[in-house]
Design an enzyme around this catalytic site. Sequence first.
Site, PDB file in Angstrom:
ATOM      1  N   PHE A 150      -3.458 -35.023  -6.174  1.00 47.32           N
ATOM      2  CA  PHE A 150      -4.114 -35.848  -5.148  1.00 47.32           C
ATOM      3  C   PHE A 150      -5.016 -35.045  -4.225  1.00 47.32           C
ATOM      4  O   PHE A 150      -5.883 -35.603  -3.570  1.00 47.32           O
ATOM      5  CB  PHE A 150      -3.047 -36.588  -4.312  1.00 47.32           C
ATOM      6  CG  PHE A 150      -2.406 -35.739  -3.241  1.00 47.32           C
ATOM      7  CD1 PHE A 150      -3.025 -35.549  -2.006  1.00 47.32           C
ATOM      8  CD2 PHE A 150      -1.179 -35.110  -3.467  1.00 47.32           C
ATOM      9  CE1 PHE A 150      -2.443 -34.759  -1.024  1.00 47.32           C
ATOM     10  CE2 PHE A 150      -0.590 -34.322  -2.492  1.00 47.32           C
ATOM     11  CZ  PHE A 150      -1.225 -34.143  -1.264  1.00 47.32           C
ATOM     12  N   LYS A 174      -6.854 -38.459 -16.257  1.00 47.79           N
ATOM     13  CA  LYS A 174      -5.836 -39.267 -15.573  1.00 47.79           C
ATOM     14  C   LYS A 174      -5.768 -38.719 -14.150  1.00 47.79           C
ATOM     15  O   LYS A 174      -5.068 -37.748 -13.886  1.00 47.79           O
ATOM     16  CB  LYS A 174      -4.494 -39.112 -16.296  1.00 47.79           C
ATOM     17  CG  LYS A 174      -3.531 -40.268 -16.107  1.00 47.79           C
ATOM     18  CD  LYS A 174      -3.144 -40.536 -14.684  1.00 47.79           C
ATOM     19  CE  LYS A 174      -2.175 -39.514 -14.105  1.00 47.79           C
ATOM     20  NZ  LYS A 174      -1.974 -39.694 -12.657  1.00 47.79           N
ATOM     21  N   GLU A 177      -2.640 -40.899  -8.892  1.00 47.31           N
ATOM     22  CA  GLU A 177      -2.523 -42.306  -8.495  1.00 47.31           C
ATOM     23  C   GLU A 177      -2.629 -42.463  -6.979  1.00 47.31           C
ATOM     24  O   GLU A 177      -2.768 -43.565  -6.466  1.00 47.31           O
ATOM     25  CB  GLU A 177      -1.213 -42.914  -9.021  1.00 47.31           C
ATOM     26  CG  GLU A 177       0.068 -42.312  -8.476  1.00 47.31           C
ATOM     27  CD  GLU A 177       0.502 -41.032  -9.219  1.00 47.31           C
ATOM     28  OE1 GLU A 177      -0.372 -40.257  -9.644  1.00 47.31           O
ATOM     29  OE2 GLU A 177       1.720 -40.824  -9.340  1.00 47.31           O
ATOM     30  N   ARG A 178      -2.543 -41.321  -6.247  1.00 46.91           N
ATOM     31  CA  ARG A 178      -2.669 -41.422  -4.789  1.00 46.91           C
ATOM     32  C   ARG A 178      -4.126 -41.335  -4.331  1.00 46.91           C
ATOM     33  O   ARG A 178      -4.467 -41.792  -3.249  1.00 46.91           O
ATOM     34  CB  ARG A 178      -1.795 -40.368  -4.120  1.00 46.91           C
ATOM     35  CG  ARG A 178      -0.314 -40.731  -4.282  1.00 46.91           C
ATOM     36  CD  ARG A 178       0.593 -39.780  -3.585  1.00 46.91           C
ATOM     37  NE  ARG A 178       0.795 -38.567  -4.359  1.00 46.91           N
ATOM     38  CZ  ARG A 178       1.573 -37.567  -3.976  1.00 46.91           C
ATOM     39  NH1 ARG A 178       2.200 -37.625  -2.821  1.00 46.91           N
ATOM     40  NH2 ARG A 178       1.730 -36.498  -4.730  1.00 46.91           N
ATOM     41  N   SER A 227       2.052 -30.131  -9.097  1.00 47.34           N
ATOM     42  CA  SER A 227       3.201 -29.398  -8.554  1.00 47.34           C
ATOM     43  C   SER A 227       3.899 -28.586  -9.654  1.00 47.34           C
ATOM     44  O   SER A 227       3.744 -28.867 -10.845  1.00 47.34           O
ATOM     45  CB  SER A 227       4.181 -30.384  -7.918  1.00 47.34           C
ATOM     46  OG  SER A 227       4.604 -31.305  -8.896  1.00 47.34           O
ATOM     47  N   CYS A 282      -3.334 -25.818  -2.589  1.00 41.32           N
ATOM     48  CA  CYS A 282      -2.518 -24.854  -3.329  1.00 41.32           C
ATOM     49  C   CYS A 282      -2.826 -23.442  -2.866  1.00 41.32           C
ATOM     50  O   CYS A 282      -2.091 -22.510  -3.158  1.00 41.32           O
ATOM     51  CB  CYS A 282      -2.769 -24.979  -4.818  1.00 41.32           C
ATOM     52  SG  CYS A 282      -4.430 -24.511  -5.269  1.00 41.32           S
TER      53      CYS A 282
END
Length: 480
Positions: A150, A174, A177-178, A227, A282
């Site tokens: 995200f 893909k 989704e956030r 993650s 990150c």
Amino acid sequence: MTERVAHLIFDEKVAGSASTWDAVYNPATGERIAEVPLDDERAVELAVEAAARAFPDWADTPILERARVMFRYRELLKSHQKELAAMVTREHGKVQSDAFNEVGRGIEVVELAAAAPSLLKGETLSAVAHGVDVSMLRVPLGVAAGITPFNFPAMIPLWMIPPAVVSGNTFVLKPSERTPLTSLRLLELLTEAGLPAGVVNIVHGGRAVVDRLLHHPRVKAVSFVGSQPVAEHVYRTAAAAGKRVQALGGAKNFHVVMPDADLERTVEALAGSAYGSAGERCLAGSVVIAVGEVQERLVEAMADRARRLVVGNGTDSGSEMGPLIRAQHRERVAGYIDKGVADGATLVYDGRQHPTPSQGFFLGPTLFDRVSADMSIAREEIFGPVLSVIRQPDLKTAVQTANASRFGNTATIYTAAGAAARYFRDHIEAGMVGVNIGVPAPIAWFPFAGWKNSFYGDLHATGTDAFTFYTERRVITERW
Ligand code: NAD
């Protein structure tokens, strides 16, 4: 009614047929801005099938033409940079300047990809035996898939798509989704730049959709960023299914401050690293190892900087830090502040008391001192604006402390001494190292990835690694 986000397959918006949906929010206001499908596995089939259908013609398209799409895409991204940055701020929350720079970093990868005719050249050696010549060609793999996190809705899809498609592959993205919205605009602009239908497709979803991609027999390569536990899962699953994988995971980034560091600049760099983008990077510095006599001065100056940090909606030009991605994530980060206190660290500045807007998912900057390396705030990725200071007597002990981490994404030293910088550079266990740089993110022409549990795979993102990742080598031995 809230907009339902569609997949983008063969240049068509596809509503799909998910049974589970999740809300997309503007984290600065808490407002629901869209709904995203989570489990539309049928859409994975359609997207992979579209990419497989587009592959033969695209792979046959002359490399100069593929590269020219990148030149046009670069210009379109440049002219839409502000619009894209506004989209990033709306769905992610980061401040405008950060979002603008994120898109800029993505554009650099397109610039790298435009050099594909040079980067994809093979090798030849003539007369290896009487009348025998050998040559090596780089050929595309087929359908590649990208799964993104995200926190960089524009930059990370752009780490993957330009090198993959300019090398002749087709692609299924893909997105998180956030933050699913920016990627759709990125693809619209790529189509406008001349990319044929089906070469890049976007399918939305969560775990079910990812797992379908990881097992799909037509998907030859998987690029993942997210993650650590999911990076490990993606690496193991896709590799077991016979795919080429690069999986970039989470981090705990150590910053060592030497007594001779320029304090003012160091504090600015540290604040930008630890609190920029609300610590949701990150490459965020999350542990400072203060060496020797700088300790008191540094903690005092950092506390003052945290106190002055302007937290607000990313659309306000005065804001230095925006919200966290979700209310639930804010609770998780606040939980780490409780854990730090319970473990005996000194809470120097408590972000929960910092002035923030009342709506949205805001949490102010936090500073801990006298943290020990075994505390959870020093070991685990918090992914929020929490900075922990560990005190150490010398550089060697500082490096040992940082190297005990299971992560190895980035590390930075602040010093005026070449010898200290050199020792650090040569002994620290991290893939991306900074000297007096708060966020040592490699530019697109260099490989981007960490070491240890921050990375699963061999070939890093971007740089020439990306072109090796997205191509197969074919060696031809000829006698005439
Ligand atoms: P995440 O792992 O929750 O999600 C990443 C992607 O994986 C998303 O597309 C998500 O839909 C999917 N996913 C989530 N759970 C899954 C599961 N159980 N099975 C299969 N797929 C799953 O990560 P995030 O919260 O979106 O992003 C933040 C994380 O990404 C941080 O840990 C951060 O350090 C990391 N990150 C790393 C880098 C890097 O370069 N190493 C860069 C950016 C972000």
